[in-house]
Design a protein around this motif. Structure first.
Motif, PDB file in Angstrom:
ATOM      1  N   LEU A  10       0.819  -1.212   0.000  1.00 53.07           N
ATOM      2  CA  LEU A  10       0.000   0.000   0.000  1.00 53.07           C
ATOM      3  C   LEU A  10       0.854   1.264   0.000  1.00 53.07           C
ATOM      4  N   ARG A  11       2.098   1.153   0.455  1.00 52.37           N
ATOM      5  CA  ARG A  11       2.991   2.315   0.470  1.00 52.37           C
ATOM      6  C   ARG A  11       3.507   2.661  -0.924  1.00 52.37           C
ATOM      7  N   GLU A  12       3.445   1.713  -1.853  1.00 55.48           N
ATOM      8  CA  GLU A  12       3.964   1.916  -3.207  1.00 55.48           C
ATOM      9  C   GLU A  12       2.840   1.686  -4.215  1.00 55.48           C
TER      10      GLU A  12
ATOM     11  N   SER B 170       2.826 -10.070   6.847  1.00 56.76           N
ATOM     12  CA  SER B 170       1.816  -9.369   7.638  1.00 56.76           C
ATOM     13  C   SER B 170       2.380  -8.043   8.117  1.00 56.76           C
ATOM     14  N   PRO B 171       1.707  -6.918   7.849  1.00 55.95           N
ATOM     15  CA  PRO B 171       2.257  -5.628   8.278  1.00 55.95           C
ATOM     16  C   PRO B 171       2.299  -5.469   9.786  1.00 55.95           C
ATOM     17  N   VAL B 172       1.392  -6.118  10.526  1.00 58.56           N
ATOM     18  CA  VAL B 172       1.366  -5.930  11.980  1.00 58.56           C
ATOM     19  C   VAL B 172       2.434  -6.752  12.679  1.00 58.56           C
ATOM     20  N   LEU B 173       3.068  -7.693  11.975  1.00 61.90           N
ATOM     21  CA  LEU B 173       4.132  -8.484  12.573  1.00 61.90           C
ATOM     22  C   LEU B 173       5.503  -7.968  12.196  1.00 61.90           C
ATOM     23  N   ARG B 174       5.554  -6.903  11.395  1.00 65.32           N
ATOM     24  CA  ARG B 174       6.829  -6.332  10.982  1.00 65.32           C
ATOM     25  C   ARG B 174       7.359  -5.393  12.051  1.00 65.32           C
TER      26      ARG B 174
ATOM     27  N   CYS C 201       8.135   1.630   9.935  1.00 65.31           N
ATOM     28  CA  CYS C 201       7.221   1.162   8.901  1.00 65.31           C
ATOM     29  C   CYS C 201       7.748   1.596   7.535  1.00 65.31           C
ATOM     30  N   THR C 202       8.233   0.647   6.767  1.00 67.69           N
ATOM     31  CA  THR C 202       8.723   0.936   5.421  1.00 67.69           C
ATOM     32  C   THR C 202       7.813   0.367   4.340  1.00 67.69           C
ATOM     33  N   SER C 203       6.900  -0.511   4.713  1.00 70.06           N
ATOM     34  CA  SER C 203       5.950  -1.086   3.753  1.00 70.06           C
ATOM     35  C   SER C 203       4.693  -1.496   4.512  1.00 70.06           C
ATOM     36  N   TRP C 204       3.613  -1.658   3.759  1.00 69.90           N
ATOM     37  CA  TRP C 204       2.360  -2.127   4.361  1.00 69.90           C
ATOM     38  C   TRP C 204       1.676  -3.032   3.337  1.00 69.90           C
TER      39      TRP C 204
ATOM     40  N   TRP D 192      -4.148   6.559  -0.459  1.00 67.51           N
ATOM     41  CA  TRP D 192      -3.783   5.777   0.712  1.00 67.51           C
ATOM     42  C   TRP D 192      -2.264   5.758   0.976  1.00 67.51           C
ATOM     43  N   ALA D 193      -1.438   5.878  -0.056  1.00 66.52           N
ATOM     44  CA  ALA D 193      -0.001   5.617   0.069  1.00 66.52           C
ATOM     45  C   ALA D 193       0.675   6.352   1.234  1.00 66.52           C
ATOM     46  N   PRO D 194       0.501   7.684   1.414  1.00 70.19           N
ATOM     47  CA  PRO D 194       1.223   8.337   2.520  1.00 70.19           C
ATOM     48  C   PRO D 194       0.675   7.994   3.901  1.00 70.19           C
TER      49      PRO D 194
END
Length: 644
Positions: free
Chosen positions: A412-414, A434-438, A442-445, A490-492
């Motif tokens: 979602l970030r890109e 999984s974004p919540v386990l990273r 936060c560099t990606s979602w 959504w990206a930012p």
């Protein structure tokens, strides 16, 4: 436990050296009590059950005070202050030593040590206490630690929790009586480094949850004891027994009722199952038309354990639920969605019309079983697209709806990076990050993209059983966030989704409600900032969270300007918003920037910044750190307050 790895404590150092008195040790113990209990809990074996392990950890720490002045250990304590450092090092050493002793097996030829006996104090009657459950990573780490010897667990805990280098770990283990500390360190190396997980609530034996023991069974035992005239003896025996409760129902507690309806709900043969094509002709498409999938749908023993644990979770079962979700047993035979082996666990997913329940147990037994609940009442086709099947090693697998034709992973970030296809095998996706386990930052979602022949939807894992839908657009007219414009919106703000994890979120909408020219650039061309309002709706209705965020050109992330809970702003009932932010220009000047939705007719700032203007935008010079209050009016003359 490997008894040969633990010897008698080494001889104390010379009394001519530094000493620690009782007062110093007590000060260190009181100050660092939660940390010492966590350390003891990690070193103790998991065999007796989490309830016994918690009480034993507290007992060992409370008995760690010396009886008088004792030589100070020569091991650093990693604490500030010389007196507290020596006292903490001494108490920690005594905790590690007794925890290792407590894990040694009892031998007939030798008297047991005090630490090997059940703790006299503290004691809790009628309740089972256990730490709050963590996530899948913490559960996996606890299972791996249970396979180590006591010295290896101590080495891992001293490394990760105390941040001691290997040389100091060797010194602590040697002083605690371990004969081969190098072997303990080598054995600890078998566990992947996940030291951050040791600070999880999973291992916090001071922050506890409580459940009653079997109430009706306890009453029957007391009556039988009174009739027999041996109440004290019988009660003492029962309290001394480990309350694992492992029987034909696996990790379920003993049955406490014989209600026919309740028994019918526990019969695997009465589970509701539908045909794989039922959704094509059903009046509604939701979880009720999902077919049963997985290689364990015919495993009656697995299904019986899952149903029994749902009705009566034992003390060792980790139970979690999204906010507002009841955790009681099913009212009748539930609907079977999945049963089978996934990664390193056997998983059963059930649906009772209100909730999704997920039962998971290790492939090699039932110890460490988990039961998770999520509320899904009123879910339609768009909200019943996927359920989390498993989380392991930072990845997540989903079970998708039978109408899903394709699945993909997207960052979602890109927004311009495209989507990477995922394989679908029997409705189960290949693992995706999984974004919540990273870990931070936060560099990606990564989100799940599903296609079903009628459209494309984006879902995000927020640490719960059911992923949240992502939409974009004006409230009341929002659309799935799968189009190019919605992805750019959504990206930012993707990383702000972390603020609503584990909150029972059903959907999150991003609404770009205004653009505002930026002042103060030397060349007069500072560009425009984008105002976006994100609203997270919950399954229970209450608890919606609203964030007003501001993004400037060239910035990677949006800045949160205002937050609110349980307000109608940015939602279908109140599709308007007003928010402001202090902003520093390239020239170094500070401004109050405020913007409202398109029906805001005027904006006024009071308090630390004074200014007003017609229209929905306001730009006023301000001082750094100033606090302002925003008010405005909409086209029909109604007042509107700034989101705070």
């Amino acid at each position: 436990m490997h008894p040969q790895d633990v010897a008698q404590p080494s001889a104390p150092s010379s009394p001519a050296g530094p000493v620690v008195d009782v007062e110093q040790a007590e000060a260190a113990l009181v100050e660092h009590y939660p940390r010492l209990v966590r350390l003891a809990y990690l070193v103790l074996p998991s065999g007796p059950g989490r309830g016994r392990r918690v009480l034993t950890a507290h007992s060992l720490v409370q008995r760690a005070l010396p009886r008088g002045r004792v030589p100070a250990p020569v091991i650093p304590a990693q604490q500030a202050g010389r007196d507290v450092e020596a006292g903490y090092a001494l108490v920690r050493l005594r905790v590690v030593r007794t925890a290792l002793e407590a894990g040694r097996p009892l031998w007939r030829a030798a008297w047991p040590k005090r630490s090997q006996l059940p703790p006299l104090l503290p004691q809790v009657w009628g309740l089972t206490l256990f730490p709050r459950p963590g996530g899948a990573d913490e559960l996996a780490l606890d299972q791996r630690l249970s396979t180590l010897s006591g010295p290896a667990r101590a080495a891992y805990a001293l490394r990760g929790l105390e941040r001691l280098p290997d040389g100091d770990v060797r010194a602590v283990l040697t002083a605690a009586g371990v004969t081969d500390p190098d072997a303990a360190l080598a054995e600890a190396d078998r566990i992947p480094v996940a030291h951050r997980l040791l600070d999880s609530p999973e291992f916090d034996a001071c922050s506890l949850r409580a459940r009653p023991t079997d109430l009706l069974g306890r009453r029957r035992r007391v009556r039988a004891a009174l009739v027999a005239g041996a109440a004290l003896a019988v009660c003492g025996t029962l309290l001394g027994l480990p309350g694992d409760g492992w029987g034909g129902d696996g990790p379920a507690a003993p049955p406490y009722a014989r209600n026919p309806a309740a028994q019918a709900a526990l019969d695997p043969g009465r589970l509701t199952r539908v045909s794989p094509t039922a959704w094509k002709t059903a009046a509604r498409t939701d979880f009720s038309v999902w077919p049963a999938r997985g290689d364990g749908t015919g495993d009656r023993e697995l299904l019986r354990r899952a149903l029994a644990v749902w009705a009566r979770p034992g003390g060792d079962v980790q139970v979690s639920a999204t906010p507002g979700t009841p955790t009681g047993g099913p009212p009748g035979p539930p609907h079977l969605l999945y049963a089978g082996t996934v990664d390193t666990a056997r998983v059963v997913i059930l649906y009772d019309g209100l909730r999704i329940a997920r039962y998971a147990e290790p492939k090699d037994g039932t110890r460490g079983a988990a039961l998770d609940f999520a509320r899904v009442d009123g879910a339609g086709r768009d909200a019943a697209g996927a359920v989390v099947l498993s989380r392991a090693d930072g990845n997540v697998r989903y079970l998708t709806a039978p109408w899903v034709r394709g699945a993909a992973e997207r960052d979602l970030r890109e927004p311009g990076s495209g989507a990477m296809d995922l394989t679908l095998t029997g409705g189960v996706t290949s693992p995706l990050a999984s974004p919540v386990l990273r870990p931070e930052p936060c560099t990606s979602w990564n989100v799940l993209q599903l296609t079903d022949g009628t459209g494309t939807a984006l879902l995000t894992d927020l640490g719960e059983l059911v992923p949240a839908r992502l939409t974009a657009g004006r409230p009341g007219a929002a659309r799935p966030a799968s189009g190019a414009e919605a992805l750019r919106t959504w990206a930012p703000f993707a990383c702000s989704l972390g603020a609503v994890r584990s909150a029972g979120v059903r959907s999150v909408n991003a609404w770009a409600f205004a653009e505002q020219p930026l002042p103060g650039a030397p060349d007069g061309r500072a560009g425009s900032g984008a105002w976006v309002c994100t609203r997270a709706e919950t399954w229970r209705g209450a608890g919606a969270r609203v964030l007003a965020q501001f993004h400037t050109p060239g910035g990677r992330f949006g800045a949160v300007a205002a937050t609110a809970q349980d307000v109608p702003a940015c939602g279908p009932r109140e599709p308007r918003v007003l928010a402001g932010v202090l902003w520093k220009s390239e020239a170094g000047s500070w401004y109050l920037l405020a913007a409202g939705s398109d029906d805001v007719a005027s904006v006024r700032a009071t308090g630390g910044v004074e200014g007003s203007g017609r229209g929905r935008l306001l730009t006023v010079r301000a001082e750094k750190g100033a606090r302002a209050y925003l008010e405005g009016t909409v086209d029909n003359g109604r007042p509107i307050s700034g989101l705070r």
